[in-house]
Design a protein around this motif. Sequence first.
Motif, PDB file in Angstrom:
ATOM      1  N   TRP A  20       0.859  -1.190   0.000  1.00 41.55           N
ATOM      2  CA  TRP A  20       0.000   0.000   0.000  1.00 41.55           C
ATOM      3  C   TRP A  20       0.890   1.232   0.000  1.00 41.55           C
ATOM      4  O   TRP A  20       1.574   1.520   0.991  1.00 41.55           O
ATOM      5  CB  TRP A  20      -0.921  -0.008   1.223  1.00 41.55           C
ATOM      6  CG  TRP A  20      -2.069   0.960   1.101  1.00 41.55           C
ATOM      7  CD1 TRP A  20      -2.886   1.127   0.027  1.00 41.55           C
ATOM      8  CD2 TRP A  20      -2.526   1.879   2.094  1.00 41.55           C
ATOM      9  NE1 TRP A  20      -3.847   2.082   0.294  1.00 41.55           N
ATOM     10  CE2 TRP A  20      -3.641   2.566   1.554  1.00 41.55           C
ATOM     11  CE3 TRP A  20      -2.121   2.186   3.391  1.00 41.55           C
ATOM     12  CZ2 TRP A  20      -4.340   3.543   2.256  1.00 41.55           C
ATOM     13  CZ3 TRP A  20      -2.816   3.151   4.105  1.00 41.55           C
ATOM     14  CH2 TRP A  20      -3.915   3.828   3.533  1.00 41.55           C
ATOM     15  N   ILE A  21       0.903   1.937  -1.111  1.00 43.79           N
ATOM     16  CA  ILE A  21       1.773   3.098  -1.289  1.00 43.79           C
ATOM     17  C   ILE A  21       0.965   4.232  -1.916  1.00 43.79           C
ATOM     18  O   ILE A  21       0.279   4.036  -2.931  1.00 43.79           O
ATOM     19  CB  ILE A  21       2.983   2.756  -2.183  1.00 43.79           C
ATOM     20  CG1 ILE A  21       3.846   1.663  -1.532  1.00 43.79           C
ATOM     21  CG2 ILE A  21       3.822   4.003  -2.461  1.00 43.79           C
ATOM     22  CD1 ILE A  21       4.977   1.157  -2.412  1.00 43.79           C
ATOM     23  N   VAL A  54      12.890  -0.986  -4.464  1.00 48.99           N
ATOM     24  CA  VAL A  54      12.103  -0.066  -5.297  1.00 48.99           C
ATOM     25  C   VAL A  54      10.819   0.335  -4.579  1.00 48.99           C
ATOM     26  O   VAL A  54      10.423   1.506  -4.561  1.00 48.99           O
ATOM     27  CB  VAL A  54      11.799  -0.705  -6.671  1.00 48.99           C
ATOM     28  CG1 VAL A  54      10.828   0.168  -7.476  1.00 48.99           C
ATOM     29  CG2 VAL A  54      13.086  -0.929  -7.460  1.00 48.99           C
ATOM     30  N   ASP A  55      10.162  -0.640  -3.965  1.00 50.73           N
ATOM     31  CA  ASP A  55       8.938  -0.345  -3.217  1.00 50.73           C
ATOM     32  C   ASP A  55       9.238   0.543  -2.014  1.00 50.73           C
ATOM     33  O   ASP A  55       8.457   1.453  -1.686  1.00 50.73           O
ATOM     34  CB  ASP A  55       8.290  -1.644  -2.731  1.00 50.73           C
ATOM     35  CG  ASP A  55       7.823  -2.528  -3.874  1.00 50.73           C
ATOM     36  OD1 ASP A  55       7.135  -2.012  -4.762  1.00 50.73           O
ATOM     37  OD2 ASP A  55       8.154  -3.725  -3.863  1.00 50.73           O
ATOM     38  N   MET A  56      10.352   0.282  -1.346  1.00 49.14           N
ATOM     39  CA  MET A  56      10.718   1.107  -0.194  1.00 49.14           C
ATOM     40  C   MET A  56      10.916   2.559  -0.613  1.00 49.14           C
ATOM     41  O   MET A  56      10.427   3.488   0.053  1.00 49.14           O
ATOM     42  CB  MET A  56      11.996   0.570   0.460  1.00 49.14           C
ATOM     43  CG  MET A  56      11.854  -0.814   1.074  1.00 49.14           C
ATOM     44  SD  MET A  56      10.724  -0.836   2.499  1.00 49.14           S
ATOM     45  CE  MET A  56      10.696  -2.590   2.889  1.00 49.14           C
ATOM     46  N   ASP A  57      11.613   2.768  -1.714  1.00 51.12           N
ATOM     47  CA  ASP A  57      11.835   4.136  -2.198  1.00 51.12           C
ATOM     48  C   ASP A  57      10.521   4.804  -2.578  1.00 51.12           C
ATOM     49  O   ASP A  57      10.311   6.002  -2.321  1.00 51.12           O
ATOM     50  CB  ASP A  57      12.782   4.129  -3.399  1.00 51.12           C
ATOM     51  CG  ASP A  57      14.235   3.888  -3.007  1.00 51.12           C
ATOM     52  OD1 ASP A  57      14.559   4.037  -1.819  1.00 51.12           O
ATOM     53  OD2 ASP A  57      15.043   3.562  -3.899  1.00 51.12           O
ATOM     54  N   ALA A  58       9.617   4.033  -3.167  1.00 49.23           N
ATOM     55  CA  ALA A  58       8.321   4.594  -3.552  1.00 49.23           C
ATOM     56  C   ALA A  58       7.512   4.991  -2.320  1.00 49.23           C
ATOM     57  O   ALA A  58       6.841   6.036  -2.306  1.00 49.23           O
ATOM     58  CB  ALA A  58       7.548   3.590  -4.405  1.00 49.23           C
ATOM     59  N   ALA A  59       7.577   4.164  -1.286  1.00 47.40           N
ATOM     60  CA  ALA A  59       6.848   4.470  -0.049  1.00 47.40           C
ATOM     61  C   ALA A  59       7.415   5.715   0.620  1.00 47.40           C
ATOM     62  O   ALA A  59       6.667   6.570   1.109  1.00 47.40           O
ATOM     63  CB  ALA A  59       6.904   3.279   0.898  1.00 47.40           C
ATOM     64  N   VAL A  60       8.741   5.831   0.653  1.00 44.10           N
ATOM     65  CA  VAL A  60       9.361   7.017   1.240  1.00 44.10           C
ATOM     66  C   VAL A  60       8.999   8.264   0.434  1.00 44.10           C
ATOM     67  O   VAL A  60       8.672   9.315   1.008  1.00 44.10           O
ATOM     68  CB  VAL A  60      10.892   6.857   1.331  1.00 44.10           C
ATOM     69  CG1 VAL A  60      11.539   8.166   1.792  1.00 44.10           C
ATOM     70  CG2 VAL A  60      11.258   5.724   2.282  1.00 44.10           C
ATOM     71  N   ALA A  61       9.028   8.150  -0.887  1.00 42.86           N
ATOM     72  CA  ALA A  61       8.682   9.295  -1.735  1.00 42.86           C
ATOM     73  C   ALA A  61       7.241   9.732  -1.504  1.00 42.86           C
ATOM     74  O   ALA A  61       6.942  10.943  -1.451  1.00 42.86           O
ATOM     75  CB  ALA A  61       8.902   8.940  -3.211  1.00 42.86           C
ATOM     76  N   ALA A  62       6.341   8.768  -1.359  1.00 41.44           N
ATOM     77  CA  ALA A  62       4.936   9.105  -1.122  1.00 41.44           C
ATOM     78  C   ALA A  62       4.760   9.790   0.229  1.00 41.44           C
ATOM     79  O   ALA A  62       4.039  10.787   0.358  1.00 41.44           O
ATOM     80  CB  ALA A  62       4.081   7.837  -1.185  1.00 41.44           C
ATOM     81  N   ALA A  63       5.418   9.249   1.256  1.00 41.64           N
ATOM     82  CA  ALA A  63       5.323   9.847   2.586  1.00 41.64           C
ATOM     83  C   ALA A  63       5.968  11.233   2.606  1.00 41.64           C
ATOM     84  O   ALA A  63       5.477  12.154   3.272  1.00 41.64           O
ATOM     85  CB  ALA A  63       5.992   8.941   3.614  1.00 41.64           C
ATOM     86  N   ARG A  64       7.059  11.391   1.867  1.00 44.98           N
ATOM     87  CA  ARG A  64       7.752  12.681   1.796  1.00 44.98           C
ATOM     88  C   ARG A  64       6.851  13.735   1.148  1.00 44.98           C
ATOM     89  O   ARG A  64       6.728  14.871   1.621  1.00 44.98           O
ATOM     90  CB  ARG A  64       9.035  12.498   0.986  1.00 44.98           C
ATOM     91  CG  ARG A  64       9.948  13.696   0.864  1.00 44.98           C
ATOM     92  CD  ARG A  64      10.807  13.836   2.093  1.00 44.98           C
ATOM     93  NE  ARG A  64      10.237  14.782   3.040  1.00 44.98           N
ATOM     94  CZ  ARG A  64      10.596  14.843   4.318  1.00 44.98           C
ATOM     95  NH1 ARG A  64      11.479  13.997   4.816  1.00 44.98           N
ATOM     96  NH2 ARG A  64      10.048  15.742   5.110  1.00 44.98           N
TER      97      ARG A  64
END
Length: 494
Positions: A20-21, A54-64
């Motif tokens: 969930w991102i 890749v998913d981790m980076d996407a989650a961080v980008a979304a939270a950012r």
Amino acid sequence: MAQAGLNPDGVFVKNPDKVWINGEWRAPHSGRMIELVSPNTEQVVGAVAEADEVDMDAAVAAAREAFDRGPWPRMSVAERNAIMEKIAAHLRTREPEAAKAWTAQMGGLAAGAPGMAAQGVRQFEMMREVGNKFEYVQQRETQVAGAAYIVYEPVGVVAAIAPWNAPFALMGSKVACALITGCTVIMKPSPETPLEAYLIAEACEVAGVPAGVVNLVCGHREAADHMVNNPGVDKVSFTGSTAAGKRIASVMGSRIGRYTLELGGKSAAIVRDDFSTEETAKLMTRTISLLSGQVCAMLSRLIVPRERQDEIADAIAAEMQKVKIGYSDDPETQLGPLAMKRQLERVEMYIEEGKKTADLVTGGGRPTHLNQGYFIEPTLFKNVDNKSRIAQEEIFGPVLSIIPVDSEEEAIQVANDSNYGLSGSVLTKDPQAAFDIARQVRTGGIAQNGLKADWNLQFGGYKQSGIGREGGDIGLMAYLESKVMLMDEAVNAH
């Protein structure tokens, strides 16, 4: 509809095959699944999506993005709290599933699972309530300006990393602290017990949490380490092993990132002469059996007067031999399995180490009546040298070490002779004596007559048991930055 075959019986997660991102359920970049193995049967009982780097980076980008430009940090506390009430209301309806998930994933006793599930919701509600009452703007006296204010603001993007032994309560507390203070959050549950985080994510979706404010990515150690290294993460809130905590501290320290760590323990119970052998035996057997000994605050060292060691050891052994070991769904079971195969192997390794340096009184083997599952007998050693591995290292299993001493002063010294300082207890009928001894033990929490914790208060430890505290108003502060504002005159600060 929940996906059949991916959920354990009684659990109805809708999208276990997705992460969930940014408010969307999406297939994991890796294309892989993490299998969930029952410690009772050693069989696969479910699966969830495996997040990679890749998913981790996407989650961080979304939270950012949600923190820097989204509405959540800019809402009033009352507005955030109203949405969080909806999250809590949904989670209350999912308590039966959380209970089933806990038993299926880590082998927690079904008899205690409803209470654990209710505590998970209560942890979320409690931290929401603490945050709702907190004064985020406080006026102070000053001699250098017309008016002074201390303003508390959200720390930013939070990576919430929860362990496998109490996943619902610990993740719920972290998410609640992040949300009520205006932070955005990435949930990274343990790959052994991820389903509770899925329930929280679904609750956030139902409650209308804005996209990117809460994200869910369950991955293995390499992917989690990648997330911690991402400079978009402002703070890591971690509960787990001291080894992993050291790694997180080194990474965050290298960029002066914020972190709180609730880590391991090797807590001591000190027995005074006024506490009976029978009471000691019943209390310590009941305690070491809790969650099969898989509790960070576990009282795993018992410090006793030397002349009483043998009688106390015999009494504990007699109680341990009465403990009913069995499958988690049996309401009569008192000691269930360890959570996973590697944990069983770890405990067995320490038992073999203990045999080299101490006297094995009882236990030490797998129960003969169970031919499957990760079971181990409650195990007792006496004549334990406090310098030995079984006294100094966290075993995380139902293994109790008796350490004899010649005085109360020596008992306190032995209790403090540890790299850890998480919990402890003084077994005595004298409250003043318990208090006086407890003041001399270097530990984050300590109680008279047993392993006790009040979840309305903060929890954490000294030394290698952690940095910072979880829970209560002190725990909330870890999700806030403080700013001093000096004005020429008083203003409307709210």
